[in-house]
Write a protein that holds these residues in place. Structure first.
Motif, PDB file in Angstrom:
ATOM      1  N   GLY A   1      -7.505  -6.335   4.791  1.00 16.86           N
ATOM      2  CA  GLY A   1      -7.573  -4.362   4.780  1.00 16.86           C
ATOM      3  C   GLY A   1      -7.810  -4.069   5.449  1.00 16.86           C
TER       4      GLY A   1
ATOM      5  N   GLU B   1      -6.460  -1.466  -4.421  1.00 17.81           N
ATOM      6  CA  GLU B   1      -6.597  -0.187  -3.709  1.00 17.81           C
ATOM      7  C   GLU B   1      -8.253   0.160  -4.602  1.00 17.81           C
TER       8      GLU B   1
ATOM      9  N   LEU C   1      -9.303   4.400  -5.074  1.00 14.75           N
ATOM     10  CA  LEU C   1      -9.417   5.513  -3.508  1.00 14.75           C
ATOM     11  C   LEU C   1     -10.070   6.879  -4.634  1.00 14.75           C
TER      12      LEU C   1
ATOM     13  N   MET D   1       0.760   3.976  -2.670  1.00 14.41           N
ATOM     14  CA  MET D   1       0.383   5.444  -2.649  1.00 14.41           C
ATOM     15  C   MET D   1       1.775   6.779  -2.577  1.00 14.41           C
TER      16      MET D   1
ATOM     17  N   GLY E   1      -8.304  -0.731   0.866  1.00 11.15           N
ATOM     18  CA  GLY E   1      -7.574  -2.283  -0.342  1.00 11.15           C
ATOM     19  C   GLY E   1      -7.639  -2.946   1.145  1.00 11.15           C
TER      20      GLY E   1
ATOM     21  N   THR F   1       0.591  -1.540  -0.058  1.00 15.17           N
ATOM     22  CA  THR F   1      -0.076  -0.144   0.218  1.00 15.17           C
ATOM     23  C   THR F   1       1.175   1.278   0.098  1.00 15.17           C
TER      24      THR F   1
ATOM     25  N   ARG G   1      -9.789   0.723   5.510  1.00 15.57           N
ATOM     26  CA  ARG G   1      -9.751   1.760   5.223  1.00 15.57           C
ATOM     27  C   ARG G   1      -9.033   2.863   5.483  1.00 15.57           C
TER      28      ARG G   1
ATOM     29  N   GLY H   1      -8.707   6.022   1.053  1.00 11.82           N
ATOM     30  CA  GLY H   1      -9.096   4.611   0.594  1.00 11.82           C
ATOM     31  C   GLY H   1      -8.953   3.550   1.241  1.00 11.82           C
TER      32      GLY H   1
ATOM     33  N   SER I   1      -5.665  -7.217   0.786  1.00 12.81           N
ATOM     34  CA  SER I   1      -4.292  -7.939   0.218  1.00 12.81           C
ATOM     35  C   SER I   1      -4.567  -9.362   0.978  1.00 12.81           C
TER      36      SER I   1
END
Ligand code: AMP
Length: 421
Positions: A286, A133, A135, A89, A305, A85, A288, A303, A307
């Motif tokens: 994951g 992710e 966004l 980003m 995401g 992440t 927020r 965002g 994983s």
């Protein structure tokens, strides 16, 4: 053999079928992600160390104890990525990917991550992750729900019976109140807790909830829970999210102890487990994160995401049905007399999308047939001084094709046989 070099602890060699399963897994996850608008992104395997410090958080085990730092080069310290992440980003900000009218941005990725952990089953030092992710400047609960639903559906489509656990960490205001409550609870107990927890109490008391030491876990069981400290806005957001998940038919368990090992989460956090394989731990997780993009110098974007741990998914996945994997095995019994016509024939067959695997021309017929069997080939083509012969290994029949054969005719013949069964 005394001096052979072996792989580093906590890494794996994926060979043959195992590597194929890995690649198929990534392809299947990519395919599903594309259906909800995800585009792939690849980022470097190493980044500046300060990116992870700032991005993942200095109070996390991942950055505090587990990074693989490379020897400094010039004035930079680089670190192998422990997760994706932060790097993503960085790439979003550096490439201004946020500057698009088509929001939310939806990105997916996969590859290796590196953590210096104690290796055991399902816990590696080079692990493999696949994730997404999403966004946006304003991230609504529907988008957060979309990420969670994708994760659950992906697990399901891999043949797993997923168990989803959710918690809500809340905005800065909620967490401030909660951290104060945790400090109030743990301060009188801290002398009996592990040294890591001493450190955590000072740096980030939420981390104590993640402590793996058994005696500490007993104390954690009595600690205040975050959901009692959420602001009205956070509570509303959380309830909206849960309502959307229920409406989408996603089952979940609320778990007020779930904090996850990264510092950047600010809203819903979630993990997914396999009901059949609870011993593997979380297969994915994951949440927020509202402040991360801004903390790394980008705009005020939020965002969400998650994983998956691909190594654990592979351990949890039911074994695939073994289908034939090679169309045709070829053998030249002419001691090289036909090698010049076999070369273009193989090439032409492959150009038609057929797999054609040649065994060494010195091999005897019986041995080559055994190879075809092991490769689970459907057809076997051999050429001798009388010409070409095609065996259908499933129908156990043989057809003599005459002195020469074209790829076109062969492909047509194979196509007919495949159509029959
Ligand atoms: P995390 O980035 O820690 O949230 O991890 C996401 C997922 O990656 C976890 O749910 C695990 O499935 C997997 N994972 C994390 N650490 C490891 C590891 N050391 N070895 C194998 N898989 C891991």
């Amino acid at each position: 053999m005394a001096n052979i070099i072996t792989k580093p602890r906590g890494t794996s060699d994926l060979i043959g079928a195992a590597a194929e399963r890995y690649q198929e897994l990534v392809a299947a996850l990519d395919r599903q992600a594309r259906l909800c608008g995800c585009r792939p992104l690849q980022v470097p395997m190493f980044e500046e160390n300060r990116l992870f410090k700032r991005g993942v958080g200095e109070s996390t085990d991942i950055v505090n104890k587990e990074t693989f730092d490379l020897a400094p080069k010039g004035d930079k310290v680089y670190t192998l990525r422990p997760e994706f992440t932060a790097g993503i980003m960085r790439a979003v900000i550096e490439n201004k990917l946020y500057a698009t009218p088509d929001l939310p941005l939806r990105l997916c990725y996969s590859g290796s991550a590196f953590r210096y952990e104690r290796p055991q089953a399902g816990r590696l030092r080079e692990l493999h992750q696949w994730g997404v992710e999403f966004l946006d400047a304003e991230l609504d609960p529907a988008t957060v729900a979309e990420a969670i639903v994708l994760m659950v559906d992906q697990a399901r489509s891999l043949g797993l019976e997923p168990l989803l656990r959710i918690n809500y960490l809340g905005s800065a205001a909620s967490r401030q109140a909660y951290k104060a409550a945790l400090v109030g609870y743990f301060e009188p107990l801290i002398d009996s807790m592990c040294p890591d927890c001493h450190h955590r109490l000072a740096l980030n008391p939420l981390r104590i909830l993640d402590c793996k030491v058994e005696a500490d876990q007993k104390l954690v069981a009595g600690a205040p829970v975050i959901t009692d400290y959420l602001t009205a806005d956070d509570r509303d957001n959380y309830n909206r999210l849960l309502d959307i998940l229920s409406a989408a038919g996603v089952e979940y368990e609320l778990d007020s102890r779930l904090v996850r090992g990264l510092d950047y989460y600010t809203g819903a956090v979630f993990e997914i487990y396999s009901r059949e394989h609870p011993e593997l731990g979380a297969l994915g997780g994951g949440g927020r994160y509202d402040g991360l993009v801004a903390a790394l110098g980008g705009p005020a974007f939020a965002g969400v995401g998650f994983s998956f741990g691909l190594d654990r998914l592979l351990l949890a996945q039911p074994p695939a049905e073994t289908e034939h994997s090679v169309d045709l095995v070829l053998l030249d019994l002419t001691r090289g007399a036909r090698e010049k016509e076999l070369a273009p024939l193989k090439r032409d067959l492959r150009a038609r999308g057929l797999s054609a695997v040649a065994v060494n021309s010195g091999k005897a017929l019986a041995g080559a047939l055994k190879t075809a069997d092991r490769l689970r080939a459907r057809f076997f083509l051999f050429v001798d001084e009388r010409g070409y012969h095609l065996k259908d290994l499933r129908a156990r029949s043989q057809k003599d094709l005459g002195p020469s054969v074209t790829a076109e005719a062969l492909a047509a013949l194979l196509g007919e046989r495949y159509a029959e069964n």
